[in-house]
Design an enzyme around this catalytic site. Structure first.
Site, PDB file in Angstrom:
ATOM      1  N   ASP A  67       0.836  -1.209   0.285  1.00  0.00           N
ATOM      2  CA  ASP A  67      -0.403   0.383  -0.134  1.00  0.00           C
ATOM      3  C   ASP A  67       1.038   1.182  -0.106  1.00  0.00           C
ATOM      4  O   ASP A  67       2.068   1.750   0.557  1.00  0.00           O
ATOM      5  CB  ASP A  67      -1.215  -0.035   1.389  1.00  0.00           C
ATOM      6  N   ASN A 136      -7.663  -2.577  14.318  1.00  0.00           N
ATOM      7  CA  ASN A 136      -9.011  -3.105  14.241  1.00  0.00           C
ATOM      8  C   ASN A 136      -9.209  -4.101  12.752  1.00  0.00           C
ATOM      9  O   ASN A 136      -9.891  -4.477  12.530  1.00  0.00           O
ATOM     10  CB  ASN A 136      -9.865  -1.859  12.781  1.00  0.00           C
ATOM     11  N   HIS A 138      -7.275  -4.737  10.093  1.00  0.00           N
ATOM     12  CA  HIS A 138      -7.321  -4.273   8.912  1.00  0.00           C
ATOM     13  C   HIS A 138      -5.614  -5.094   7.977  1.00  0.00           C
ATOM     14  O   HIS A 138      -4.622  -5.395   8.436  1.00  0.00           O
ATOM     15  CB  HIS A 138      -6.789  -2.754   8.327  1.00  0.00           C
ATOM     16  N   GLU A 143      -9.678  -1.778   5.263  1.00  0.00           N
ATOM     17  CA  GLU A 143      -9.847  -1.209   6.598  1.00  0.00           C
ATOM     18  C   GLU A 143     -11.584  -2.234   6.656  1.00  0.00           C
ATOM     19  O   GLU A 143     -12.295  -2.559   5.735  1.00  0.00           O
ATOM     20  CB  GLU A 143     -10.904   0.218   5.988  1.00  0.00           C
TER      21      GLU A 143
HETATM   22  C1  F6R Z   1       1.549  -1.440   6.104  1.00  0.00           C
HETATM   23  C2  F6R Z   1       0.228  -2.154   6.337  1.00  0.00           C
HETATM   24  C3  F6R Z   1      -0.454  -2.299   7.817  1.00  0.00           C
HETATM   25  C4  F6R Z   1       0.020  -2.154   8.991  1.00  0.00           C
HETATM   26  C5  F6R Z   1      -0.859  -1.721   9.947  1.00  0.00           C
HETATM   27  C6  F6R Z   1       0.097  -2.245  11.300  1.00  0.00           C
HETATM   28  O1  F6R Z   1       2.502  -1.636   4.846  1.00  0.00           O
HETATM   29  O2  F6R Z   1      -0.117  -2.771   5.621  1.00  0.00           O
HETATM   30  O3  F6R Z   1      -1.638  -2.986   7.629  1.00  0.00           O
HETATM   31  O4  F6R Z   1       1.051  -3.629   8.603  1.00  0.00           O
HETATM   32  O5  F6R Z   1      -0.874  -0.870  10.367  1.00  0.00           O
HETATM   33  O6  F6R Z   1       0.963  -1.318  11.260  1.00  0.00           O
HETATM   34  P1  F6R Z   1       2.203  -1.585  12.641  1.00  0.00           P
HETATM   35  O7  F6R Z   1       2.905  -2.713  11.920  1.00  0.00           O
HETATM   36  O8  F6R Z   1       2.583  -0.196  12.341  1.00  0.00           O
HETATM   37  O9  F6R Z   1       1.322  -1.496  13.880  1.00  0.00           O
END
Ligand code: F6R
Length: 249
Positions: A67, A136, A138, A143
């Site tokens: 992403d 959450n 994701h 989301e």
């Molecule tokens: C980032 C991504 C997100 C993160 C998620 C957890 O490329 O795809 O899904 O993996 O937001 O983020 P952290 O590791 O910062 O808790």
């Protein structure tokens, strides 16, 4: 599904890096699906260390990132392209033309999403997809929603994600409100999936995703029906999981 419980963040990072390293050694021209965020930083550091020791080479590896924030350039310090350059790409021998991240500045986001889907298809799909997980539930920036979206798409970030990610920006107002994300189809079509989770603030999401119903309200729950998932977490993140089947390291 295989679950590895590691003593701490460092051990989690090392175990996940071991799995990625095994993939690269078994298939040097593999396609790695990569993630950003704070969780995989230790994994990338470990891979760089092994690269420096000449235990590992990324020369033939191709990569596709999950992403990118909409509106951030590749040189913006919080863009995911910048993250990948600084944490991995600029530190190993991966060829720049073999790395792919959605273009957050594309004037036509729908066209950019279609282009990105084509990139993944032209690479022949993903051999190993690394995933972090949001609080959450994701994955990528898929989301919680009423439906699973299949292809790469433009998404409005939820309040919970904006709140969680504001720590990287000067203020909450600076957090982009939209992102381009790989969809559930390409994630699920990856041959193997490696999920990394760390810390107690992930524990509830981990339990919902891996022991609750499969629902787009918890996007990571779809991973329950993938045939080859490895979950690597520290003790805090896995605390609500049934101990049966957990491999302790
Ligand atoms: C980032 C991504 C997100 C993160 C998620 C957890 O490329 O795809 O899904 O993996 O937001 O983020 P952290 O590791 O910062 O808790």
């Amino acid at each position: 599904m295989r679950i590895y419980e590691c003593a701490d963040y460092r051990a989690m990072s090392r175990q996940a890096a071991n799995i990625i390293s095994a993939q690269v050694i078994m298939k040097p021209e593999c396609v790695l699906g990569l993630a950003t965020g704070s969780t995989p930083i230790g994994v990338y550091d470990q891979l760089v260390e092994w690269y420096k020791k000449k235990d590992l080479s990324f020369l033939r590896v191709r990569s596709v990132n999950l992403d990118e924030y909409r509106g951030l350039s590749s040189t913006h310090e919080q863009s995911y392209r910048y993250f990948m350059q600084t944490h991995l790409f600029d530190r190993v021998d991966i060829q720049p033309e073999n790395t792919h991240v959605p273009n957050g500045l594309a004037a036509d986001p729908d066209a950019e999403c279609a282009r990105y889907d084509q990139v993944i298809q032209d690479l022949g799909g993903i051999d190993l997809q690394l995933l972090g997980m949001g609080r959450n539930g994701h994955i990528g920036f898929n989301e919680p929603s009423d439906v699973f979206v299949m292809g790469t798409h433009l998404v409005n970030l939820t309040e919970s994600t904006i709140e969680a990610n504001k720590r990287f920006f000067a203020s909450e107002a600076d957090v982009p409100r939209q992102a381009l994300t790989m969809g559930i189809m390409h994630i699920m079509q990856a041959k193997k999936i490696l999920v990394v989770v760390s810390g107690e603030d992930k524990a509830e999401a981990v339990a919902k995703a891996f022991t609750g119903p499969v629902t787009p309200q918890v996007p990571a729950s779809i991973l329950q029906i993938h045939p080859d998932v490895v979950l690597v977490g520290d003790k805090a993140a896995l605390v609500h999981l049934d101990r049966k089947g957990v491999i302790e390291l």
